[in-house]
Design an enzyme around this catalytic site. Sequence first.
Site, mmCIF file in Angstrom:
data_model
loop_
_atom_site.group_PDB
_atom_site.id
_atom_site.type_symbol
_atom_site.label_atom_id
_atom_site.label_comp_id
_atom_site.label_asym_id
_atom_site.label_seq_id
_atom_site.Cartn_x
_atom_site.Cartn_y
_atom_site.Cartn_z
ATOM 1 N N GLU A 1 4.802 -1.246 14.812
ATOM 2 C CA GLU A 1 5.278 0.081 14.412
ATOM 3 C C GLU A 1 6.308 0.644 15.377
ATOM 4 O O GLU A 1 7.184 1.412 14.974
ATOM 5 C CB GLU A 1 4.095 1.043 14.256
ATOM 6 C CG GLU A 1 3.155 0.704 13.103
ATOM 7 C CD GLU A 1 2.166 -0.409 13.427
ATOM 8 O OE1 GLU A 1 2.083 -0.802 14.616
ATOM 9 O OE2 GLU A 1 1.487 -0.890 12.510
ATOM 10 N N SER B 1 0.828 -1.222 0.000
ATOM 11 C CA SER B 1 0.000 0.000 0.000
ATOM 12 C C SER B 1 0.855 1.261 0.000
ATOM 13 O O SER B 1 0.421 2.306 -0.465
ATOM 14 C CB SER B 1 -0.903 0.040 1.244
ATOM 15 O OG SER B 1 -1.899 -0.943 1.167
#
Lengths: 619, 619
Positions: free
Chosen positions: A366, A345
């Site tokens: 993350e 993406s």
Amino acid sequence: MSAPSIAVLHNLATQLRIDSVRSTSEAGSGHPTTCLSAADVIAALFFAEMRFDPHDPQHPEADRFVLSKGHGAPILYAAWAAAGAFPRADLLNLRKITSDLEGHPTPRLPFVDVATGSLGQGLAAAVGIALNARRIGSDYRTYVMLGDGETAEGSVWEAAEVAAMQKLDNLCAITDVNGLGQSRATQWNHHLDAFVSRYRAFGWNAVAIDGHDMSAILKALADARATKGKPTMIVAGTLKGKGISFIEGKDGWHGKALKKGEEMDKGIAELEAQYQKTSDPAPVIPKPAQRRTEGPLPDFVAKMPAPAYKLGDSVATREAFGAALPQLGAIDRRVVAVDADVKNSTYTEKFEKAYPDRFFQTFIAEQAMIGVSMGMASRGAIPFPTTFACFLERGADFIRMAGISNLNIKLAGTHCGVSIGEDGPSQMALEDLAMVRGLPNATVLYPCDAVSTERLLAVAAATRGPAYLRLSRPKTPVIYGNDEQFPVGGSKTLRKSDKDQVVVVAAGVTVFEALKAHDALAKENVHVRVVDAYSVQPIDRDGIVAAAKASGGRVITVEDHYAHGGLGDAVSEAVSNDGVRVQRLAVREIPRSGQPDELIDRYGISARAIADAVRTMLK
Amino acid sequence: MSAPSIAVLHNLATQLRIDSVRSTSEAGSGHPTTCLSAADVIAALFFAEMRFDPHDPQHPEADRFVLSKGHGAPILYAAWAAAGAFPRADLLNLRKITSDLEGHPTPRLPFVDVATGSLGQGLAAAVGIALNARRIGSDYRTYVMLGDGETAEGSVWEAAEVAAMQKLDNLCAITDVNGLGQSRATQWNHHLDAFVSRYRAFGWNAVAIDGHDMSAILKALADARATKGKPTMIVAGTLKGKGISFIEGKDGWHGKALKKGEEMDKGIAELEAQYQKTSDPAPVIPKPAQRRTEGPLPDFVAKMPAPAYKLGDSVATREAFGAALPQLGAIDRRVVAVDADVKNSTYTEKFEKAYPDRFFQTFIAEQAMIGVSMGMASRGAIPFPTTFACFLERGADFIRMAGISNLNIKLAGTHCGVSIGEDGPSQMALEDLAMVRGLPNATVLYPCDAVSTERLLAVAAATRGPAYLRLSRPKTPVIYGNDEQFPVGGSKTLRKSDKDQVVVVAAGVTVFEALKAHDALAKENVHVRVVDAYSVQPIDRDGIVAAAKASGGRVITVEDHYAHGGLGDAVSEAVSNDGVRVQRLAVREIPRSGQPDELIDRYGISARAIADAVRTMLK
């Protein structure tokens, strides 16, 4: 060169304990007890394990040490002083405004790679540092000491997973299990197996030892060096306050210095009595075998090939970013990309294809993505940790610490704002500009088309310190020529006349809304100037002030972001001394799912909303 | 009431699959394949395990279900439709702006407790929901489904640790191990033991099953119900896209709807062929045994006892907070406190002492602290997750999602700003106002003295939605009388004359700097108005505009925070339509260790700096 004797190491540990107590007592604050528990392991690491040059702490092939439990700073400083990096007497300047020996370590000190003190971050940084060894083909080893309490931080387990996946046998971690947190015993107390079993389940080599038994420490470090294909966790059982009878293992002594005078003297006398008589030789710290450097950074902006788009091409800025990242990577091998399972993406999959050895996958973690990038950046890499902008917020505290460390980390966040459409609010970054603008040393760039994206990618790489590239999901037309340049702190005036009544300052997708509003208003004989503020921080203060003054002192900002901390804030501050009126168009409620155009209009940042705001302002 | 037959459950799973495919194809986007892998477990949960009332989804004693893998929203909606909560035909409105069936679940839907879609958050929320059952003395059970990919998020392991520590045997989690992430296979693929061994090491009961074997699913759920003293993780091996041959187990189908027409028709035909003929009775969903409610919330502001300080008393706002929290807790038992091992610095230890059963310890795991609070808030509690303000940033993404859920969560952050002193930048919150002000529905309160702290604590509890109380470390004098009231959106004018030339807007520790500057300037015959902006969001727009107009249109803001997204931003926006000049005094570089007063002066937010700024502005 023979290894130092146990007696010598023991005495060095005692010296580190004494220095930790004395410096914190002198400062009147700090965390001596957490230093005392760690002293034996630290002495072993610095004087019998690591290869480094105390006079060249940033030697590119020296072994690295990260003190994840940053509140143990006094013993870190004491160890470097004992190694000869600076005079021991300087330790008494701990925590003074005139000294770089701060309460928690920061890279103001030449031997600190990443600032610590926000617990649970050091392991991720160490993983990045260990990965960097692989990147530069060096055999340096990375050591990191964690506190037991910080093991509760999920970021530790994100990093643990990445270390095991990457089979980082050049990484050795030690957990100092002194059993006591800040406010009470930890949940695990001295159950060393709680740590061992968790790390083994996560794929590590893990061993439990008595962290005050010097022989056991040395053996565990040697075993870690001999272990292949896995990182090692040494779970060291210790006592907080070890060596001073009246604080040893006692609750209520976290973050408390011994009072200067009787209390400190009594403690130090106890420690001094622990010196062992020995005529064994002092340790000789081995230097790294070789010293290869990567040389100065190239001029990324000059070397980046010119974009090759046609005006009017329809390209999402995230696509342009993904296409250009391999070109940036071709300029210098320090450019690396880090992904959290969204490479298809964000289009970093193109970089992976071009440079698989410089592409790092943390999967959906993350904090690890950013922490690993921080570690790599601290050793010379230029990492682009990239994910949906909203998920960068998962690492907000890492980003904060990257700012404190002034690391050369380049965050890229795609899918910003309501313009992502149907996926809904959980996937929309609407506070990311506020998050990164919070850092006074961060550069924040927000391109609106493919050309500016390519250019600003090189600018981000070329600008020292943390940078953020904000990228959009929808396709937008190319409006800039391939030769256009986009310096930091600049802006572009896209529409201008000498009859302008209002200046509309936009960025990203709202640039196109502003252009549409311009055209609609022109038909009503209302004239607006349109500025693309692609450099949100620093903002083009002079340019925007001049534009405002030339446009009747009226400014409308429009951004695909919440109303606070973003473009409107940046522009407001820029013009705040000039008595200029500023109206902010921004998202002012929690948005919902819908089509991008529907949402842009519903939340008041469309061409229609801009035109309405202009008309109202001119009433 | 007999359990439904396997055939009936199988057919319900097939229906859920068909509905998930059809609704995403109709929307033209979404994640059907992740629904297909989960369908059998979801059918078992909704039609053979949970007790709930589809027509009263917020029944306080109904079993709860959290879909942590929020991108599986279509099957969640299909399950509630199948249970009778709304017409199946509505599923075709998925992702439309006119429908609450959003791309990822939000509490706009009555059967959603917390918004999901930022992966790795659902388990923490479920832990909070399970703890709430204990708080209200209910036997409702909490179920949560995780994706395998999100297991990489550290927040999952923070929550796992808390669940085990709390022995939450009323919590049953299921991980849908379909082996595929967004961009590639997960790091664990179908190695179910990787999950089982990790959860067991973290203290859970964990079992691996075939997630498409209905009997195995039912048995695992029954075993979980029978397990005492531990939460259960059911590791369900599944195939992404299960039931449609051309997508089953295939990479490249994440987040992709089947194309309407031939592709969708072929998929649905395959699924329809899987219906089994049966005359077994349809399932009857058991309702909860009893329905006790906690009643409307009291008027916290009216019921809070008046503060009992003396003017001039020297009290840190964090101390006043800690002293007053038990008083708030005495008003209503929905008030709870959540700590991350800093209760002796934030003084929530006083609440623990008063109400040990309403005090929750997550240890050093701020994402869990906030996530657990979100879960509790979703079930009626009013949680105060409290830590150093800078460490709240560890949970920035949870706070973002709490905003999307509009949860009644009350964040309290102590030790803000450079005024903490010697501990250094890693412990200083300087971007926390920007973080929370990002949420358009958040209330941000920043008291400067003990009286305003006590009052604003009650105000925070009384104000619906997320709120943030910013608290300071240093002692400050009490300046307000005990009868003073502090409404949301108000401010206090502390110094005022009809000769005022500038208005200084301050909050927290800078209020006292502003007062000192006022006195120093008065001696020079320079007159400044001083405003305490204790309500940073919403800000007292009218009051500040009026003060600015009465003070020559000149405003100086001063805050112990970075320059962006905080008080200066709030004030700038408030006066932006009035052509008022605003100068922001704020911290503009990465600070360092030092004494509080040294730092306040060095970073330009002291009385001296304010006086200088006033003089410059008047030049």
